[in-house]
Every structure is written in C-alpha cells, then in structure tokens.
Enzyme design. Structure first.
Site, PDB file in Angstrom:
ATOM      1  N   ARG A  16       0.973  -1.201   0.057  1.00 37.06           N
ATOM      2  CA  ARG A  16      -0.077   0.155   0.029  1.00 37.06           C
ATOM      3  C   ARG A  16       0.981   1.206  -0.102  1.00 37.06           C
ATOM      4  NH1 ARG A  16      -5.993  -1.142  -0.227  1.00 37.06           N
ATOM      5  NH2 ARG A  16      -5.695  -3.527   0.169  1.00 37.06           N
ATOM      6  N   LYS A  66      16.174  -6.350   3.728  1.00 32.37           N
ATOM      7  CA  LYS A  66      16.578  -5.221   4.719  1.00 32.37           C
ATOM      8  C   LYS A  66      17.959  -5.428   5.015  1.00 32.37           C
ATOM      9  CE  LYS A  66      11.912  -4.439   6.217  1.00 32.37           C
ATOM     10  NZ  LYS A  66      11.089  -4.264   7.437  1.00 32.37           N
ATOM     11  N   ASN A  87      15.474  -0.096   5.865  1.00 35.19           N
ATOM     12  CA  ASN A  87      14.179  -0.089   5.235  1.00 35.19           C
ATOM     13  C   ASN A  87      13.906   1.060   4.342  1.00 35.19           C
ATOM     14  OD1 ASN A  87      13.309   1.855   6.823  1.00 35.19           O
ATOM     15  ND2 ASN A  87      11.216   1.029   7.109  1.00 35.19           N
ATOM     16  N   ASP A 102      11.285   1.561  10.920  1.00 31.16           N
ATOM     17  CA  ASP A 102      10.219   0.669  11.379  1.00 31.16           C
ATOM     18  C   ASP A 102      10.071   0.896  12.883  1.00 31.16           C
ATOM     19  OD1 ASP A 102       9.789  -0.767   9.000  1.00 31.16           O
ATOM     20  OD2 ASP A 102      11.189  -2.268   9.384  1.00 31.16           O
ATOM     21  N   GLY A 127      10.347 -12.518  17.163  1.00 32.19           N
ATOM     22  CA  GLY A 127      11.267 -12.539  15.893  1.00 32.19           C
ATOM     23  C   GLY A 127      12.366 -11.633  16.096  1.00 32.19           C
ATOM     24  N   ARG A 152      12.875 -18.437  17.002  1.00 35.05           N
ATOM     25  CA  ARG A 152      13.374 -19.835  16.898  1.00 35.05           C
ATOM     26  C   ARG A 152      14.953 -20.400  17.207  1.00 35.05           C
ATOM     27  NH1 ARG A 152      10.783 -21.616  11.569  1.00 35.05           N
ATOM     28  NH2 ARG A 152      11.710 -19.758  10.791  1.00 35.05           N
ATOM     29  N   GLY A 242      -0.693  -4.164  11.400  1.00 36.45           N
ATOM     30  CA  GLY A 242       0.361  -3.395  10.912  1.00 36.45           C
ATOM     31  C   GLY A 242       0.317  -2.259  10.184  1.00 36.45           C
TER      32      GLY A 242
END
Length: 279
Positions: A16, A66, A87, A102, A127, A152, A242
C-alpha cells in the site's frame, strides 16, 4: 521535476506504500512519484542500482532485502546502524544513505494511534529478523520495564539484545532472549515481527503470553494478519494489525527524503476504509 521513489521487495504487488506516499505528496505539496519495484530474489543489488541510475531519489526496502540494503548503504543513520537493517534508502550524490523507520513507526502507532503507553510495560517481541531488529531500539527508547525477544534460533535473539545492551542500560530496560516455547506469560504488549502470518499461521507463540487487555500487534496487515487478529481476540487481547505501523514508518521515510513531516491520521483512516470495503 517530479522526484521518483519506490518500494523494493519480493513480493511487492500487495504493498500500500504507493497510495500512502501519494496522499503524503498531495497533503504536503511535494512533487513525488512512488512506484513498486519487484526485485529478483537473486538480483536485488542489480535492480536497486538500475533504479538509482535512472535518476530516482530513494526507496523503501521490504522483505526479504533489509539486511542486503544495510550492506549496500555507504552511510547509515544511528537507528539503522543499531538495528543492522535498512528499510529506507536516500540516493545522495555522495553515496546512498540508509535509515530504518520501522521502530519509530511501530512505537508511534502503539502510543499515538492505539493510545497505549509503552513506559513500564512488559513487552514480548517475537522475531529477531529484519523487522524485529529495526524495531528494538525504538521500543527500548520508549522505556518499557522489560522486553523479551523470542526467536526460533536463540543465538540470533541473544545477538540482537547484546547489540542493544548499552541502549537498554541507559533507559533502564531489562532485556531477555528466549525461544518461542519459553516466552513469558501475561505480557502487556505482544508484537509479532515474524513472517508466520504470510504462511497463514495464527500465532508463533502460545496464548499464555496474553492476558485480558493485552495489546497484540501483528506487523502484517490485511487478510494475511486476520489469523493472528482472531487468535488475539479469542484470548481476550486487543488485536491490532500493522497498517498503522506502515503509515507511521512511511511518514518517517517521507521526512527522511523530503525534510517535511506529513500528518498520518487521515491517511490511516482512508486506508482502513479501503481495506474494510475490499471484498
């Protein structure tokens, strides 16, 4: 002359950002044209250099480039350097300048649009990739009591908090790194900075991380975020996608490029209406 910008990524057709920057340009009277640029997964640098050589003034960078953009920037802002990810690029005559908007976008959306102060809160950031890395510094600067980074690959989360240890100490913010399975319960704010929503997963962590009234924010927006939003609402949390972060980080990028700071409220409202009207 009209100055050209674009969002560069793969995929990028869903973005967008062109609509957002068109509204910013109209609002501020800036002569800006903003497009989408699909870069091959194995050809990001070549695509970016060709775009810059065409006379463009800058670009936004989205997944998965990024970290690549960080490596290509000749100079970097402090927040880009801290996060290790870029970014936003500005193509200056003396070299490309990399920024990361961000984190500022995320914090502005949480505190300004959602009306939730971060000060003194327990925050779970899920994350440690480019999105999480770009957000952590700004989250620390908002002075929550504790930020837990769940990833993870635990080593990656540990490396991220180690790079932010001095900043956290200055703001008296406690940092911790865990795997998603060991994420702490009853957090005030839970932020999903992973790509799990792209894969259709509801959440990368167990519902015990939530408590009634928690703010649960997915950095994705639109249909991809719906699984996470439904999961959050089903467990008594306040769901948020977001889209607000997208608009707020775009405003930061616009200011970085143009030196003019656009207003975001009406732009975000217009995009909300557009998404709600979509079939």
């Amino acid at each position: 002359m009209t100055d050209r910008y674009a969002v560069v990524g793969n995929p990028v057709a869903h973005s967008r950002s062109p609509a957002i920057h068109a509204m910013f340009a109209a609002q501020t009277g800036q002569s800006v044209a903003y497009d989408r640029l699909l870069a091959p997964l194995d050809g990001f640098e070549a695509a970016l250099r060709a775009f810059a050589a065409s006379g463009a003034r800058g670009c936004n960078i989205t997944v998965p480039f990024k970290f690549d953009a960080f490596a290509l920037a000749a100079r970097r802002t402090e927040r880009a350097q801290l996060g290790g990810a870029v970014n936003t690029l500005r193509f200056d005559a003396e070299g490309w300048v990399g920024d990361n908007t961000d984190g500022a976008g995320l914090v502005n959306d949480i505190q300004r649009n959602a009306g939730r102060s971060l000060a003194g809160q327990q925050v779970l950031l899920v994350g440690a990739g480019g999105a999480g890395a770009g957000a952590l510094g700004a989250l620390i600067a908002a002075s929550p009591a504790r930020i837990t980074v769940a990833n993870r690959t635990l080593d990656k989360a540990q490396a991220l908090i180690a790079s932010h240890a001095a900043l956290a100490a200055g703001h008296r913010v406690e940092l911790a790194a865990v795997t998603p399975a060991d994420a702490p319960a009853a957090q005030d704010i839970v932020i999903n900075a992973t790509s799990t929503s792209l894969a259709g997963a509801a959440s990368p962590v167990d519902a015990r991380v939530l408590k009634p009234g928690s703010l649960a924010l997915d950095m994705m927006y639109g249909p991809k975020a719906q699984g996470f939003l439904d999961w959050a609402a089903a467990h008594g949390a306040e769901p948020r996608d977001g889209l607000g972060m997208l608009v707020e980080q775009a405003a930061e990028a616009f200011f970085f490029w143009r030196g003019v700071r656009p207003q975001t409220r009406d732009v975000l409202a217009a995009l909300r209406r557009e998404l709600e009207a979509a079939p």
